[in-house]
Design a protein around this motif. Structure first.
Motif, short mmCIF file in Angstrom:
data_model
loop_
_atom_site.label_atom_id
_atom_site.label_comp_id
_atom_site.label_asym_id
_atom_site.label_seq_id
_atom_site.Cartn_x
_atom_site.Cartn_y
_atom_site.Cartn_z
N GLY A 59 -51.73 -8.31 -68.98
CA GLY A 59 -50.52 -8.83 -68.34
C GLY A 59 -49.96 -10.03 -69.08
O GLY A 59 -48.74 -10.16 -69.23
N VAL A 60 -50.81 -10.93 -69.56
CA VAL A 60 -50.35 -12.09 -70.32
C VAL A 60 -49.70 -11.64 -71.63
O VAL A 60 -48.63 -12.13 -72.02
N ILE A 61 -50.32 -10.69 -72.30
CA ILE A 61 -49.75 -10.16 -73.55
C ILE A 61 -48.44 -9.44 -73.27
O ILE A 61 -47.47 -9.57 -74.02
N PHE A 62 -48.38 -8.69 -72.17
CA PHE A 62 -47.17 -7.98 -71.78
C PHE A 62 -46.03 -8.97 -71.51
O PHE A 62 -44.89 -8.76 -71.94
N TYR A 63 -46.34 -10.06 -70.82
CA TYR A 63 -45.35 -11.10 -70.55
C TYR A 63 -44.85 -11.74 -71.83
O TYR A 63 -43.64 -11.91 -72.03
N ALA A 64 -45.77 -12.09 -72.74
CA ALA A 64 -45.38 -12.71 -74.01
C ALA A 64 -44.52 -11.76 -74.85
O ALA A 64 -43.56 -12.18 -75.49
N ALA A 65 -44.84 -10.48 -74.82
CA ALA A 65 -44.05 -9.50 -75.57
C ALA A 65 -42.65 -9.38 -75.00
O ALA A 65 -41.67 -9.28 -75.75
N ASN A 66 -42.52 -9.39 -73.69
CA ASN A 66 -41.20 -9.32 -73.07
C ASN A 66 -40.36 -10.55 -73.38
O ASN A 66 -39.16 -10.45 -73.64
N VAL A 67 -40.98 -11.73 -73.34
CA VAL A 67 -40.25 -12.96 -73.65
C VAL A 67 -39.82 -12.97 -75.11
O VAL A 67 -38.67 -13.30 -75.43
N SER A 68 -40.71 -12.59 -76.01
CA SER A 68 -40.37 -12.55 -77.43
C SER A 68 -39.27 -11.52 -77.69
O SER A 68 -38.35 -11.78 -78.48
N GLY A 69 -39.36 -10.37 -77.05
CA GLY A 69 -38.33 -9.36 -77.22
C GLY A 69 -36.97 -9.84 -76.73
O GLY A 69 -35.94 -9.60 -77.37
N CYS A 70 -36.96 -10.54 -75.61
CA CYS A 70 -35.70 -11.07 -75.08
C CYS A 70 -35.07 -12.06 -76.05
O CYS A 70 -33.86 -12.03 -76.28
N VAL A 71 -35.88 -12.91 -76.67
CA VAL A 71 -35.36 -13.87 -77.64
C VAL A 71 -34.76 -13.15 -78.85
O VAL A 71 -33.66 -13.48 -79.30
N VAL A 72 -35.45 -12.15 -79.35
CA VAL A 72 -34.95 -11.40 -80.50
C VAL A 72 -33.65 -10.67 -80.14
O VAL A 72 -32.69 -10.68 -80.93
N TYR A 73 -33.58 -10.07 -78.96
CA TYR A 73 -32.37 -9.35 -78.55
C TYR A 73 -31.19 -10.31 -78.40
O TYR A 73 -30.07 -10.00 -78.81
N LEU A 74 -31.43 -11.48 -77.81
CA LEU A 74 -30.35 -12.44 -77.63
C LEU A 74 -29.85 -12.99 -78.95
O LEU A 74 -28.64 -13.15 -79.16
#
Length: 122
Positions: A59-74
């Motif tokens: 879950g921690v890795i999943f959260y970090a991946a979603n946050v990183s993905g959001c930054v890249v998309y933005l």
């Protein structure tokens, strides 16, 4: 990728990617047929199957991946927006556009569920 690696290495990369996708789909299919899924999405599914200790780590890795993905998309959105508008590259332009987009996405996330619940027919 083909121009740099060649058709042979590109084909190998394609096959390896396909194998990863197939194994992931089959694994999730096996987990999802394990019982009734009440809520929580993919994280709940994995944590229920693997236990709370390993599920929490995932879950921690999943959260970090979603946050990183959001930054890249933005930042990708901001780059294209600056190109389309014809503005000058450099400085803080991309970061400011990404921050404005993040504010919009955050507003949609906070307002979205209640607005959807009000407008849903069924």
């Amino acid at each position: 990728i083909v121009g740099q690696a060649g058709i042979g290495q590109f084909s190998i990369m394609l096959v390896v990617g396909y194998l990863v996708v197939v194994s992931t789909v089959l694994s999730l299919s096996a987990l999802s047929t394990n019982g009734l899924l009440k809520g929580g999405g993919a994280y709940f599914l994995v944590s229920r199957a693997l236990g709370p200790e390993l599920g929490g780590a995932i879950g921690v890795i999943f959260y970090a991946a979603n946050v990183s993905g959001c930054v890249v998309y933005l930042l990708g959105f901001a780059e294209e927006f600056v190109d389309v508008m014809g503005w000058e590259h450099g400085g803080w332009t991309h970061c400011i556009i990404a921050l404005i987009a993040l504010t919009g996405v955050t507003t949609i996330c906070f307002v979205g569920p209640s607005l959807y619940a009000k407008t849903a027919i069924a």
